[in-house]
Write a protein that holds these residues in place. Structure first.
Motif, PDB file in Angstrom:
ATOM      1  N   TRP A  38       0.869  -1.180   0.000  1.00 16.94           N
ATOM      2  CA  TRP A  38       0.000   0.000   0.000  1.00 16.94           C
ATOM      3  C   TRP A  38       0.900   1.222   0.000  1.00 16.94           C
ATOM      4  CZ3 TRP A  38      -2.476   2.785   4.611  1.00 16.94           C
ATOM      5  CH2 TRP A  38      -3.452   3.681   4.152  1.00 16.94           C
ATOM      6  N   CYS A  92     -11.364   1.411 -10.148  1.00 19.84           N
ATOM      7  CA  CYS A  92     -11.034   1.606  -8.738  1.00 19.84           C
ATOM      8  C   CYS A  92      -9.954   2.671  -8.563  1.00 19.84           C
ATOM      9  CB  CYS A  92     -10.563   0.290  -8.117  1.00 19.84           C
ATOM     10  SG  CYS A  92     -11.861  -0.944  -7.882  1.00 19.84           S
ATOM     11  N   THR A 140      -4.489   8.188  -5.758  1.00 23.84           N
ATOM     12  CA  THR A 140      -4.829   6.771  -5.711  1.00 23.84           C
ATOM     13  C   THR A 140      -3.583   5.963  -5.420  1.00 23.84           C
ATOM     14  OG1 THR A 140      -5.707   4.881  -6.961  1.00 23.84           O
ATOM     15  CG2 THR A 140      -4.475   6.543  -8.206  1.00 23.84           C
ATOM     16  N   ILE A 145      -3.552   2.829  -6.470  1.00 21.86           N
ATOM     17  CA  ILE A 145      -3.560   1.804  -7.526  1.00 21.86           C
ATOM     18  C   ILE A 145      -2.799   2.361  -8.728  1.00 21.86           C
ATOM     19  CG2 ILE A 145      -4.998   0.277  -8.922  1.00 21.86           C
ATOM     20  CD1 ILE A 145      -7.222   0.633  -6.854  1.00 21.86           C
ATOM     21  N   ALA A 147     -15.632  -4.978  -7.734  1.00 19.62           N
ATOM     22  CA  ALA A 147     -14.666  -5.179  -6.659  1.00 19.62           C
ATOM     23  C   ALA A 147     -13.637  -6.185  -7.141  1.00 19.62           C
ATOM     24  CB  ALA A 147     -15.357  -5.690  -5.396  1.00 19.62           C
ATOM     25  N   GLU A 157      -9.338  -6.004  -2.107  1.00 21.87           N
ATOM     26  CA  GLU A 157      -8.433  -4.909  -2.419  1.00 21.87           C
ATOM     27  C   GLU A 157      -9.143  -3.569  -2.597  1.00 21.87           C
ATOM     28  OE1 GLU A 157      -5.070  -4.656  -2.465  1.00 21.87           O
ATOM     29  OE2 GLU A 157      -5.179  -6.609  -1.515  1.00 21.87           O
ATOM     30  N   SER A 158     -10.143  -3.509  -3.458  1.00 22.87           N
ATOM     31  CA  SER A 158     -10.804  -2.228  -3.686  1.00 22.87           C
ATOM     32  C   SER A 158     -12.153  -2.460  -4.363  1.00 22.87           C
ATOM     33  CB  SER A 158      -9.925  -1.312  -4.558  1.00 22.87           C
ATOM     34  OG  SER A 158     -10.463  -0.006  -4.623  1.00 22.87           O
ATOM     35  N   SER A 177     -21.261  -1.053  -5.987  1.00 22.64           N
ATOM     36  CA  SER A 177     -20.158  -1.788  -5.351  1.00 22.64           C
ATOM     37  C   SER A 177     -20.693  -2.773  -4.316  1.00 22.64           C
ATOM     38  CB  SER A 177     -19.171  -0.814  -4.695  1.00 22.64           C
ATOM     39  OG  SER A 177     -19.806  -0.027  -3.715  1.00 22.64           O
ATOM     40  N   CYS A 197     -10.064  -7.285   4.871  1.00 22.83           N
ATOM     41  CA  CYS A 197     -10.388  -5.934   4.410  1.00 22.83           C
ATOM     42  C   CYS A 197      -9.247  -4.950   4.644  1.00 22.83           C
ATOM     43  CB  CYS A 197     -11.650  -5.428   5.107  1.00 22.83           C
ATOM     44  SG  CYS A 197     -13.117  -6.453   4.858  1.00 22.83           S
TER      45      CYS A 197
END
Length: 241
Positions: free
Chosen positions: A50, A111, A121, A123, A155, A167-168, A177, A198
């Motif tokens: 992350w 996402c 973000t 990601i 998701a 993940e997201s 979602s 989570c």
């Protein structure tokens, strides 16, 4: 100080992660690479990446750990009504559909898109490439909500044995979602998955039934769950019979 990992170096023990007193609770290491092999090794040890764009790769093992027990997923009255509409549409070939693994990268890109009141973000292109490789290997999966052949919610996460790591999620229309998550939870529960990781504690996840457990308890569950055979038949199941 946290260790800097060169390519091929093993992760430190998760007990060495920083604590609340250190200012970055759960931060374990930095560096290394986002290869599928590294990602799988991380998840098997309760570690996840992350980091924001421009940062080095950061690896975390939080304590406590936010998890969702699949038999405690909360479906509100309004969501149940929506799910029934989607379910009936799927049976009749209507406007709504839920699919798994048909547009994995598109879900990741959605996402990663900017969100209201959110800073950037995590990601990145590097993350998308790493998880895309896991998807091609059969470890990463997406749940997708479609309406009039348009992707409106979804998701994604990683599944090792009977352990699923969320993940997201994203939604382009209200509750999209949550629809994706509801079908995913139902599928996982039907295949013997008792717990979804989570990672981060949020009010939204808590409203859906997620709750924190200790890292020790999480790792005890993980060690058993990852030894089950991989789930291979990734297709949405009927929620309402």
């Amino acid at each position: 100080m946290i260790p800097w990992l060169e390519a091929g170096m093993p992760f430190p023990e998760v007990s060495e992660a920083l604590t609340q007193e250190d200012g970055a609770p759960g931060l374990l290491a930095a560096g290394a690479e986002l290869t599928p092999e590294r990602l799988l090794d991380a998840y098997r040890h309760g570690i996840f990446p992350w980091f924001s764009e421009g940062q080095p790769i950061l690896w975390w093992s939080t304590d406590p750990r936010m998890v969702l027990l699949t038999d405690r997923f909360i479906i509100s009255a309004s969501l149940k009504k929506t799910l029934k509409k989607v379910h009936d549409s799927m049976l009749s070939g209507g406007r709504w559909d839920v699919r798994f693994d048909t547009s994995f990268e598109e879900v990741m890109l959605a996402c990663a898109a900017p969100r209201r009141n959110a800073e950037g973000t995590w990601i990145s292109d590097e993350i998308i490439a790493g998880y895309g490789a896991l998807h091609r290997m059969g470890y990463a999966h997406s749940a997708e909500v479609w309406c009039d052949e348009q992707l409106i919610g979804g998701a994604y996460g990683v599944c090792i044995g009977h352990m699923f790591y969320g993940e997201s999620m994203f939604a382009r229309v209200t509750d999209a979602s949550k629809i994706a998550l509801a079908f995913l939870v139902h599928f996982l529960k039907s295949h013997g998955v008792a717990l979804i990781d989570c990672q981060q504690e949020t009010r939204h996840l808590a409203s859906l039934g997620a709750a924190p457990i200790s890292r020790t308890e999480f790792l005890e569950h993980l060690r058993v769950a990852i030894d089950f055979p991989q789930i291979v038949d990734w297709k949405p199941l009927r929620i309402f019979e």
